[in-house]
Write a protein that holds these residues in place. Structure first.
Motif, PDB file in Angstrom:
ATOM      1  N   ALA A   1       0.828  -1.209   0.000  1.00 23.04           N
ATOM      2  CA  ALA A   1       0.000   0.000   0.000  1.00 23.04           C
ATOM      3  C   ALA A   1       0.859   1.254   0.000  1.00 23.04           C
ATOM      4  O   ALA A   1       1.957   1.280   0.569  1.00 23.04           O
ATOM      5  N   ALA A   2       0.334   2.303  -0.630  1.00 21.06           N
ATOM      6  CA  ALA A   2       0.970   3.621  -0.599  1.00 21.06           C
ATOM      7  C   ALA A   2      -0.090   4.675  -0.856  1.00 21.06           C
ATOM      8  O   ALA A   2      -1.106   4.412  -1.532  1.00 21.06           O
ATOM      9  N   PHE A   3       0.140   5.863  -0.319  1.00 27.03           N
ATOM     10  CA  PHE A   3      -0.810   6.968  -0.449  1.00 27.03           C
ATOM     11  C   PHE A   3      -0.098   8.229  -0.897  1.00 27.03           C
ATOM     12  O   PHE A   3       0.997   8.551  -0.407  1.00 27.03           O
ATOM     13  N   GLU A   4      -0.722   8.946  -1.790  1.00 28.12           N
ATOM     14  CA  GLU A   4      -0.242  10.274  -2.154  1.00 28.12           C
ATOM     15  C   GLU A   4      -0.499  11.225  -0.996  1.00 28.12           C
ATOM     16  O   GLU A   4      -1.408  11.025  -0.194  1.00 28.12           O
ATOM     17  N   GLY A   5       0.325  12.283  -0.914  1.00 33.89           N
ATOM     18  CA  GLY A   5       0.101  13.288   0.114  1.00 33.89           C
ATOM     19  C   GLY A   5       1.252  13.389   1.089  1.00 33.89           C
ATOM     20  O   GLY A   5       2.433  13.262   0.720  1.00 33.89           O
ATOM     21  N   TRP A   6       0.920  13.591   2.350  1.00 33.30           N
ATOM     22  CA  TRP A   6       1.895  13.871   3.404  1.00 33.30           C
ATOM     23  C   TRP A   6       2.930  12.772   3.551  1.00 33.30           C
ATOM     24  O   TRP A   6       4.076  13.029   3.925  1.00 33.30           O
TER      25      TRP A   6
ATOM     26  N   VAL B   1      -3.629  -4.257  14.918  1.00 32.18           N
ATOM     27  CA  VAL B   1      -4.630  -4.593  15.928  1.00 32.18           C
ATOM     28  C   VAL B   1      -5.509  -5.744  15.457  1.00 32.18           C
ATOM     29  O   VAL B   1      -5.944  -6.593  16.249  1.00 32.18           O
ATOM     30  N   ALA B   2      -5.766  -5.804  14.138  1.00 30.07           N
ATOM     31  CA  ALA B   2      -6.602  -6.867  13.571  1.00 30.07           C
ATOM     32  C   ALA B   2      -5.850  -8.183  13.408  1.00 30.07           C
ATOM     33  O   ALA B   2      -6.433  -9.175  12.960  1.00 30.07           O
ATOM     34  N   GLY B   3      -4.544  -8.198  13.752  1.00 26.90           N
ATOM     35  CA  GLY B   3      -3.782  -9.430  13.684  1.00 26.90           C
ATOM     36  C   GLY B   3      -2.957  -9.614  12.437  1.00 26.90           C
ATOM     37  O   GLY B   3      -2.355 -10.677  12.236  1.00 26.90           O
ATOM     38  N   THR B   4      -2.909  -8.598  11.578  1.00 28.40           N
ATOM     39  CA  THR B   4      -2.118  -8.681  10.354  1.00 28.40           C
ATOM     40  C   THR B   4      -0.674  -8.298  10.651  1.00 28.40           C
ATOM     41  O   THR B   4      -0.414  -7.295  11.318  1.00 28.40           O
ATOM     42  N   LYS B   5       0.272  -9.095  10.150  1.00 29.99           N
ATOM     43  CA  LYS B   5       1.687  -8.740  10.261  1.00 29.99           C
ATOM     44  C   LYS B   5       1.954  -7.559   9.337  1.00 29.99           C
ATOM     45  O   LYS B   5       1.705  -7.643   8.132  1.00 29.99           O
ATOM     46  N   THR B   6       2.441  -6.483   9.899  1.00 27.85           N
ATOM     47  CA  THR B   6       2.624  -5.282   9.091  1.00 27.85           C
ATOM     48  C   THR B   6       4.055  -4.772   9.164  1.00 27.85           C
ATOM     49  O   THR B   6       4.706  -4.828  10.214  1.00 27.85           O
ATOM     50  N   VAL B   7       4.516  -4.282   8.034  1.00 27.96           N
ATOM     51  CA  VAL B   7       5.818  -3.645   7.908  1.00 27.96           C
ATOM     52  C   VAL B   7       5.624  -2.337   7.163  1.00 27.96           C
ATOM     53  O   VAL B   7       4.916  -2.305   6.140  1.00 27.96           O
ATOM     54  N   SER B   8       6.184  -1.260   7.658  1.00 30.86           N
ATOM     55  CA  SER B   8       6.205  -0.025   6.877  1.00 30.86           C
ATOM     56  C   SER B   8       7.650   0.296   6.515  1.00 30.86           C
ATOM     57  O   SER B   8       8.557   0.158   7.349  1.00 30.86           O
TER      58      SER B   8
ATOM     59  N   ARG C   1      -3.675   1.578  -3.666  1.00 29.06           N
ATOM     60  CA  ARG C   1      -3.127   2.856  -4.131  1.00 29.06           C
ATOM     61  C   ARG C   1      -4.171   3.927  -3.937  1.00 29.06           C
ATOM     62  O   ARG C   1      -5.288   3.816  -4.445  1.00 29.06           O
ATOM     63  N   GLY C   2      -3.830   4.953  -3.167  1.00 29.61           N
ATOM     64  CA  GLY C   2      -4.838   5.960  -2.872  1.00 29.61           C
ATOM     65  C   GLY C   2      -4.247   7.308  -2.546  1.00 29.61           C
ATOM     66  O   GLY C   2      -3.052   7.566  -2.723  1.00 29.61           O
ATOM     67  N   ILE C   3      -5.111   8.176  -2.054  1.00 25.99           N
ATOM     68  CA  ILE C   3      -4.766   9.523  -1.626  1.00 25.99           C
ATOM     69  C   ILE C   3      -5.114   9.621  -0.149  1.00 25.99           C
ATOM     70  O   ILE C   3      -6.157   9.129   0.280  1.00 25.99           O
ATOM     71  N   GLU C   4      -4.226  10.205   0.628  1.00 28.18           N
ATOM     72  CA  GLU C   4      -4.519  10.343   2.046  1.00 28.18           C
ATOM     73  C   GLU C   4      -5.871  11.039   2.226  1.00 28.18           C
ATOM     74  O   GLU C   4      -6.096  12.121   1.690  1.00 28.18           O
ATOM     75  N   PRO C   5      -6.795  10.419   2.975  1.00 28.97           N
ATOM     76  CA  PRO C   5      -8.133  10.999   3.119  1.00 28.97           C
ATOM     77  C   PRO C   5      -8.111  12.286   3.932  1.00 28.97           C
ATOM     78  O   PRO C   5      -7.203  12.514   4.744  1.00 28.97           O
ATOM     79  N   ASN C   6      -9.118  13.105   3.736  1.00 30.17           N
ATOM     80  CA  ASN C   6      -9.227  14.369   4.455  1.00 30.17           C
ATOM     81  C   ASN C   6     -10.000  14.244   5.759  1.00 30.17           C
ATOM     82  O   ASN C   6      -9.940  15.147   6.602  1.00 30.17           O
ATOM     83  N   MET C   7     -10.748  13.141   5.943  1.00 34.14           N
ATOM     84  CA  MET C   7     -11.579  13.016   7.145  1.00 34.14           C
ATOM     85  C   MET C   7     -11.935  11.548   7.379  1.00 34.14           C
ATOM     86  O   MET C   7     -11.709  10.699   6.527  1.00 34.14           O
TER      87      MET C   7
ATOM     88  N   LEU D   1     -10.218 -10.827   2.041  1.00 33.30           N
ATOM     89  CA  LEU D   1      -9.346 -11.359   0.996  1.00 33.30           C
ATOM     90  C   LEU D   1      -8.335 -12.375   1.526  1.00 33.30           C
ATOM     91  O   LEU D   1      -7.670 -13.049   0.745  1.00 33.30           O
ATOM     92  N   GLY D   2      -8.200 -12.455   2.834  1.00 33.91           N
ATOM     93  CA  GLY D   2      -7.243 -13.390   3.416  1.00 33.91           C
ATOM     94  C   GLY D   2      -5.832 -12.848   3.549  1.00 33.91           C
ATOM     95  O   GLY D   2      -4.872 -13.615   3.672  1.00 33.91           O
ATOM     96  N   VAL D   3      -5.686 -11.536   3.561  1.00 36.31           N
ATOM     97  CA  VAL D   3      -4.365 -10.920   3.700  1.00 36.31           C
ATOM     98  C   VAL D   3      -3.870 -11.119   5.126  1.00 36.31           C
ATOM     99  O   VAL D   3      -4.551 -10.756   6.095  1.00 36.31           O
ATOM    100  N   GLU D   4      -2.683 -11.687   5.266  1.00 36.77           N
ATOM    101  CA  GLU D   4      -2.075 -11.881   6.583  1.00 36.77           C
ATOM    102  C   GLU D   4      -0.803 -11.063   6.759  1.00 36.77           C
ATOM    103  O   GLU D   4      -0.304 -10.939   7.875  1.00 36.77           O
ATOM    104  N   THR D   5      -0.269 -10.528   5.668  1.00 36.48           N
ATOM    105  CA  THR D   5       0.939  -9.713   5.711  1.00 36.48           C
ATOM    106  C   THR D   5       0.713  -8.453   4.884  1.00 36.48           C
ATOM    107  O   THR D   5       0.144  -8.523   3.791  1.00 36.48           O
ATOM    108  N   ALA D   6       1.161  -7.307   5.406  1.00 35.79           N
ATOM    109  CA  ALA D   6       0.994  -6.038   4.702  1.00 35.79           C
ATOM    110  C   ALA D   6       2.291  -5.247   4.753  1.00 35.79           C
ATOM    111  O   ALA D   6       2.953  -5.185   5.795  1.00 35.79           O
ATOM    112  N   VAL D   7       2.644  -4.668   3.620  1.00 31.56           N
ATOM    113  CA  VAL D   7       3.802  -3.774   3.529  1.00 31.56           C
ATOM    114  C   VAL D   7       3.279  -2.409   3.097  1.00 31.56           C
ATOM    115  O   VAL D   7       2.673  -2.277   2.033  1.00 31.56           O
ATOM    116  N   LEU D   8       3.495  -1.408   3.945  1.00 38.36           N
ATOM    117  CA  LEU D   8       3.045  -0.053   3.660  1.00 38.36           C
ATOM    118  C   LEU D   8       4.263   0.807   3.340  1.00 38.36           C
ATOM    119  O   LEU D   8       5.268   0.767   4.062  1.00 38.36           O
ATOM    120  N   LEU D   9       4.168   1.573   2.277  1.00 40.25           N
ATOM    121  CA  LEU D   9       5.298   2.363   1.802  1.00 40.25           C
ATOM    122  C   LEU D   9       5.088   3.843   2.089  1.00 40.25           C
ATOM    123  O   LEU D   9       3.966   4.351   2.011  1.00 40.25           O
TER     124      LEU D   9
END
Length: 284
Positions: free
Chosen positions: A17-22, A177-184, A96-102, A118-126
């Motif tokens: 995952a990645a977001f435009e913006g800040w 918190v939902a139990g997904t292994k996450t890396v940024s 792929r998205g834009i940082e939300p305003n609210m 979808l069964g995602v157990e691992t997430a990489v955030l950029l």
């Protein structure tokens, strides 16, 4: 909330995952997602309703002209796509998205719900941040993980940042918190060349992800673009003696603080990347 019926069954999916913006200095992280979407020919899965999360006076829609000069409105939103990378036995979900305003908490809850379905157990955030890194040196990549043990197993340099955060930090927390292994993963972009694009930082993020996920990343023209970008900044810096001197100071500070790049671990990692790409080319 969008309807989750009809989502496909995926094989051991990982989220990137990645977001435009800040969170996206030099558009390095969103550039990585755009690159993977094109190279892997990702297909759309779902799209969040922009009415719920965006202030259109701040993040405005865009008018595009099609065939016959027909006009269409492209609304700012966040999309999820899926791809099966060549040479991989698992699916990749691209967010792929834009940082939300609210309504960030609702936004993250909706994404978490989709990922669980979808069964995602691992997430990489950029992400990418402005820093005092010289453009002539390898792009520093720092990160954070949901589990300290995971950081050790991934040999990931941890950030000790405290302070304001963006949607990447909030979504990482929600997934954890939902139990997904996450890396940024965060690329450091030189603050004196902050304007996008920054192909060198995008390339560094892709290479670090390849190490983490053991999935060959398609680099395409990025190595050549990164080299051309660095040469272009060299030429601009040479035209201003103060900038050139500042870059030299950053180089000296960087070199004094780090071990030589040609360490055993660095050589081994580069060789593993070579083998992965050779195997992928052979399968094709």
């Amino acid at each position: 909330m969008i309807e989750l019926e009809g989502l496909p069954e995926l094989v051991d999916p990982v989220l990137i995952a990645a977001f435009e913006g800040w969170n996206d200095a030099g558009e390095a992280s969103s550039g990585a997602l755009a690159h993977l979407e094109e190279e892997w020919k990702a297909t759309p899965l779902v799209e969040l309703d922009p009415e719920d999360y965006y202030d259109f006076q701040v993040t405005r829609p865009v008018v595009e002209l099609g065939d016959g000069l027909t006009r269409s409105i492209i609304w700012p939103t966040t999309r999820l796509l899926v791809a099966r990378p060549p040479g991989s036995r698992r699916d990749v979900v691209l967010l792929r998205g834009i940082e939300p305003n609210m309504r960030w908490r609702t936004f993250c809850a909706e994404i978490v719900s989709i990922c669980l379905e979808l069964g995602v157990e691992t997430a990489v955030l950029l992400g990418a941040l402005l820093n005092d890194s010289p453009h002539t040196r390898p792009v520093p990549i720092v990160g954070s993980v949901s589990d300290p043990g995971l950081a050790r197993s991934l040999n990931l340099e941890m950030t000790r940042y405290e302070g304001p955060t963006g949607i990447v930090g909030v979504l990482q927390h929600s997934l954890g918190v939902a139990g997904t292994k996450t890396v940024s993963l965060w690329a450091s972009v030189p603050h004196y060349v902050a304007q996008p694009p920054n192909p060198k930082a995008t390339l560094a993020l892709l290479r670090r992800m390849e190490d983490l996920l053991d999935i060959p990343m398609p680099l395409g023209e990025l190595p050549d673009e990164a080299q051309a970008w660095e040469h272009g900044v060299d030429e601009l810096a040479a035209q201003d003696s103060e900038v050139a001197e500042y870059v030299r100071e950053l180089e000296e500070r960087k070199d004094a603080a780090e071990l030589p790049e040609a360490s055993g671990d660095a050589i081994a990692a580069e060789f593993e990347r070579y083998l992965r790409r050779r195997d992928t080319d052979g399968d094709g």
